[in-house]
Motif scaffolding. Structure first.
Motif, short mmCIF file in Angstrom:
data_model
loop_
_atom_site.label_atom_id
_atom_site.label_comp_id
_atom_site.label_asym_id
_atom_site.label_seq_id
_atom_site.Cartn_x
_atom_site.Cartn_y
_atom_site.Cartn_z
N HIS A 110 8.10 -6.42 11.60
CA HIS A 110 7.28 -6.33 10.60
C HIS A 110 5.76 -6.04 10.90
N VAL A 111 5.31 -4.77 10.40
CA VAL A 111 3.81 -4.57 10.95
C VAL A 111 3.24 -4.77 9.58
N ARG A 112 1.90 -5.70 9.86
CA ARG A 112 1.00 -5.70 8.63
C ARG A 112 -0.30 -5.20 9.15
N THR A 113 -0.74 -4.13 8.35
CA THR A 113 -1.94 -3.29 8.91
C THR A 113 -3.04 -3.73 7.88
N ASP A 114 -4.20 -3.79 8.47
CA ASP A 114 -5.47 -4.03 7.81
C ASP A 114 -6.07 -2.58 7.11
N THR A 115 -6.20 -2.35 6.11
CA THR A 115 -6.69 -1.20 5.49
C THR A 115 -8.33 -1.12 5.51
N GLY A 116 -8.89 -2.40 5.55
CA GLY A 116 -10.41 -2.51 5.43
C GLY A 116 -10.50 -2.66 4.13
N ALA A 117 -11.84 -2.32 3.67
CA ALA A 117 -12.16 -2.52 2.07
C ALA A 117 -11.66 -1.69 1.29
N TYR A 118 -11.40 -0.38 1.69
CA TYR A 118 -10.75 0.75 1.07
C TYR A 118 -9.88 1.54 1.84
N PRO A 119 -8.54 2.10 1.33
CA PRO A 119 -7.58 2.49 2.02
C PRO A 119 -7.97 3.91 2.64
N ALA A 120 -7.79 3.94 3.77
CA ALA A 120 -7.93 5.41 4.49
C ALA A 120 -6.80 5.82 5.37
N PRO A 149 -13.57 -0.02 6.48
CA PRO A 149 -12.23 0.53 6.46
C PRO A 149 -11.49 1.09 7.70
N ILE A 150 -10.35 1.15 7.75
CA ILE A 150 -9.54 1.58 8.94
C ILE A 150 -9.27 3.12 8.93
#
Length: 782
Positions: free
Chosen positions: A306-316, A351-352
């Motif tokens: 299971h991969v949980r990814t951080d998008t930061g404040a706005y998805p990129a 954002p990431i």
């Protein structure tokens, strides 16, 4: 006058002007411009109650002050274009924040002034009244926290699962190991950050950008301004690095044209490093929850992640990187049962974005750490476990669980080369001796194996070759180099196919008015797509020139051949008789054009667009040798041995340069780099003093080796190489540190392996051993 061919290590032609200072970076390419400075948020999460710009507007030298409200009044869109499903539309990035800020560094107000200092001084006079909100910072708990978007039900913006698959029943397997890993958040830190200038000329917007592709930048500007493509010109020239972080436009980029229109003159934006540390996108930032299972003889049977990814404040790019991380599983290994899930979670952080490898390094770390833990559980050397599970060369081409088609190669052979160069037996003997002597400097050896997927970024790439009146050649390329060596490589491709000297060939890129189309330089795609386009265009030009040479030689076209040693056409079987060179063909065509009253700026042009039928899959085997100081936790990297296969190498020197650069960035993530926030979302590593990176002093001589298995998916046989080093170096180093510390009962430490983190794990291991706790398989490093 030299002719270059595939396989030659031609010295890079693009470095001379950089070394002599004859450059056109954005900061020194707009001498008549006014300066732009952005006022950004000092809060990670807050409502904006009010913005007072009156004092700033009256400050000396200030030409304009623009807020989000002003943009709305001017009829400009309030958000960035380009957010696509499955991302929810409410998560689109504001161009200037109006009602709420969601990360430290988010732009709120734009100031234009006569000088950079005046703009910065005026920014200090802007008063923003914030009403702070609880920030969401920790990725591990963000999915349970109050949503940072009012329209959202939770901070989980997207969830996905491997298609046509279901969770694995692990009760059927003899050995099952579970663990959690953190893939640390990093800052790309290119030498040149986000910079751009903009002006209007005769109603057209002209923007000069330090970007990875002028055409995608033009398209973003056209979308936001509501203009046709031919109403915008985007140029780029020298770019001081990017690594993916400048692949797409930022809000501050888009706004420059509007600001230039407001003040009626060119503007330039060159933010300080402190602004870019939080404004330029971050990357990696994933949590991995894995289960790996198999037999006690070392056979791997199942892998679930299971991969949980951080998008930061706005998805990129966070979601795309999580997709890459999962879909590259199970790497070069033959594992029957594979399942994954992922979620993309919003937090009040920068954002990431994409960064060298864009999810494939995360996958490589996940996979190799999982195998290392499995090997530790069954007490078999991890290298032996790898050997027992690698796909044989006879299995290729092979379609993986993620749908990635492994096109060509020999994975066991690659590992054999690595082990030969590493001299593993000698290292194990030294390691045993040190352990017997209770040496404070503990030796560790780590190995990682991986596959990559390159040229996977969609879209064709453009190339054109122009024969000039003097018989020289100019290449136009849709690719946009920022250090990769495109000019040298494209020159080799043309020289090899025309017999022309490298000195007679030049390359042009980075102008949407001159080069009709192009994509981004990213995803290790350039040689395969842009290089192939240049090669195809050149071959077409040679075929057309043959017809003209036949006319001059008064021979049948089928009887005329090109002597690639001399760059002259002659009749088959008569190389010593009459010949026709490129200059003579150019002269003939000039005469033809003069008679037809045509333009003769170039006398012959052939162009091509190339999109391969499929991606290519380079691969590698990496080894790290480290010393870990048991008393201080300091890790010293003694050796880094790499074996890569990137298909046919057009220029081996450039290939090795790409390997070296990516490996050093991998070393940085493994041992030094991590962008850290406090609980309030304040950056704790917001400058290059606190955000540590390796220097040349910390890098040992890199022992890089190559094998060549050409890809069948492009005419050059090339595969990508620019990102592989980031994939293999990180887990090799991490496995080496764990190998050194395994006698202490330590089985995992999270990245980066800083002295503090390693020392803490050693101290905790001593405490646990003292109280009889010896099962550390699931311990996460502090």
């Amino acid at each position: 006058m030299a002719i270059a061919r595939t396989g030659d290590s031609l010295i890079r032609v693009e470095d001379v002007h950089l070394l002599t200072g004859d450059t056109t970076f954005v900061a020194n390419a707009a001498p008549d411009a006014a300066f732009v400075h952005y006022v950004t948020s000092s809060f990670a999460h807050a409502l904006i109650v009010g913005i007072d710009v009156s004092e700033a507007a009256a400050a000396p030298g200030v030409l304009a002050v623009v807020t989000g409200t002003d943009l709305e009044a001017a009829g400009r869109p309030s958000v960035m274009p380009g957010l696509t499903p499955p991302h929810p539309s409410f998560a689109a990035t504001p161009v200037l924040a109006r009602d709420r800020v969601r990360f430290v560094g988010e732009a709120i107000v734009a100031i234009v002034a006569e000088t950079e200092a005046q703009a910065a001084d005026a920014a200090e006079l802007v008063v923003v009244d914030f009403d702070p909100l609880a920030p969401v910072i920790d990725l591990a708990t963000a999915h349970q926290a109050e949503p940072i978007f009012e329209a959202a039900e939770s901070n989980v913006l997207v969830t996905e699962e491997r298609p046509d698959s279901s969770p694995i029943d692990f009760s059927q397997f003899e050995v099952v190991v579970r663990s959690e890993f953190n893939n640390n958040r990093v800052h790309p830190a290119p030498l040149e950050g986000r910079v751009a200038s903009a002006r209007w000329i005769d109603g057209r917007l002209e923007q000069h950008a330090a970007c990875q592709g002028v055409h995608p930048m033009r398209n973003a500007l056209a979308s936001w301004y509501g203009l046709e493509h031919d109403q915008i010109r985007v140029t780029t020239s020298d770019v001081g690095g990017s690594f993916g972080a400048k692949a797409r436009a930022y809000p501050e980029d888009l706004l420059l044209g509007h600001l230039a229109q407001v003040v009626g003159r060119p503007v330039v934006w060159t933010p300080p490093r402190s602004a870019d540390m939080v404004g330029l996108g971050h990357s990696r930032a994933q949590l991995h929850d894995i289960v790996i299972a198999g037999d006690r003889d070392g056979r791997l049977r199942a892998l679930q992640a299971h991969v949980r990814t951080d998008t930061g404040a706005y998805p990129a790019a966070g979601l795309a990187q999580a997709r890459n991380a999962t879909r590259m599983l199970p790497g070069p290994f033959d594992i029957e049962h594979v399942h994954w899930t992922l979620d993309a979670v919003a937090t009040n952080t920068t954002p990431i974005v994409a960064y060298r490898g864009a999810g494939r390094p995360e996958s490589g770390s996940l996979l190799n750490r999982a195998i290392d833990l499995f090997a530790s559980e069954i007490d078999i050397d991890p290298i032996e476990v790898m050997k027992r599970n690698l796909l044989p060369a006879s299995a290729l081409p092979f379609t993986s669980a993620g749908g990635v088609i492994y096109d060509s190669g020999d994975y066991p052979g690659c590992l054999d080369v690595l082990l030969r160069e590493l001299d593993l037996d000698s290292l194990r003997a030294e390691q045993t001796q040190r352990r017997n002597d209770n040496d404070v400097k503990m030796l560790g050896v780590g190995v990682a194996m991986f596959v990559d997927r390159t040229a996977g970024v969609p879209g064709a790439e453009y190339g054109a070759v122009h024969l000039q009146p003097d018989g020289s050649f100019v290449v136009h390329t849709g690719s946009s180099p920022y250090g990769q060596g495109h000019y040298t490589t494209w020159i080799q491709l043309v020289s090899e196919r025309t017999g022309a000297a490298v000195e007679s060939i030049s390359v042009f890129h980075g102008d949407t008015d001159v080069v009709p189309r192009g994509g981004i330089t990213g995803g290790s795609r350039s040689a395969q797509k842009a290089g192939s386009a240049v090669a195809v265009a050149t071959e077409t030009l040679v075929d057309e020139a043959r017809a003209h040479a036949a006319r001059m030689l008064e021979a049948a076209e089928a009887d005329v051949v090109l002597d690639l040693e001399r760059g002259h056409f002659h009749v088959t079987g008569s190389p010593g008789a009459a010949t026709v060179g490129w200059a003579e063909i150019a002269a003939l065509l000039i005469d033809d054009a003069a008679n037809a009253d045509d333009d003769t700026s170039h006398v012959m042009k052939c162009e091509a667009d190339f999109e391969p039928d499929n991606h290519s899959v380079p691969y590698g085997a990496y080894a790290a040798v480290v010393e870990v100081d048991r008393e201080t936790g300091a890790v010293t990297l003694l050796r880094m041995v790499t074996v890569d296969d990137a298909g046919t190498m057009i220029n081996p020197m450039i290939v090795l340069g790409q390997v070296h650069g990516a490996v050093v960035q991998g070393i940085g993530q493994a041992l030094y780099e991590e962008f850290v926030y406090d609980d309030a979302g304040n950056p704790l590593t917001g400058d290059l003093l606190s955000y540590t990176m390796p220097s040349a002093v910390e890098i040992p001589p890199l022992e890089a080796h190559m094998t060549e298995h050409p890809s069948p998916n492009n005419p050059l046989g090339a595969k990508g190489i620019g990102e592989s080093g980031c994939i293999g170096a990180v887990p090799a180093i991490q496995n080496a540190v764990i190998d050194a510390l395994r006698p202490l009962g330590i089985h995992h430490i999270d990245l980066p392996l800083s002295p503090q983190r390693v020392w803490h794990a050693i101290q905790q291991a001593g405490i646990d051993l003292a109280v009889g706790e010896t099962d550390h398989r699931n311990r996460r490093g502090q």
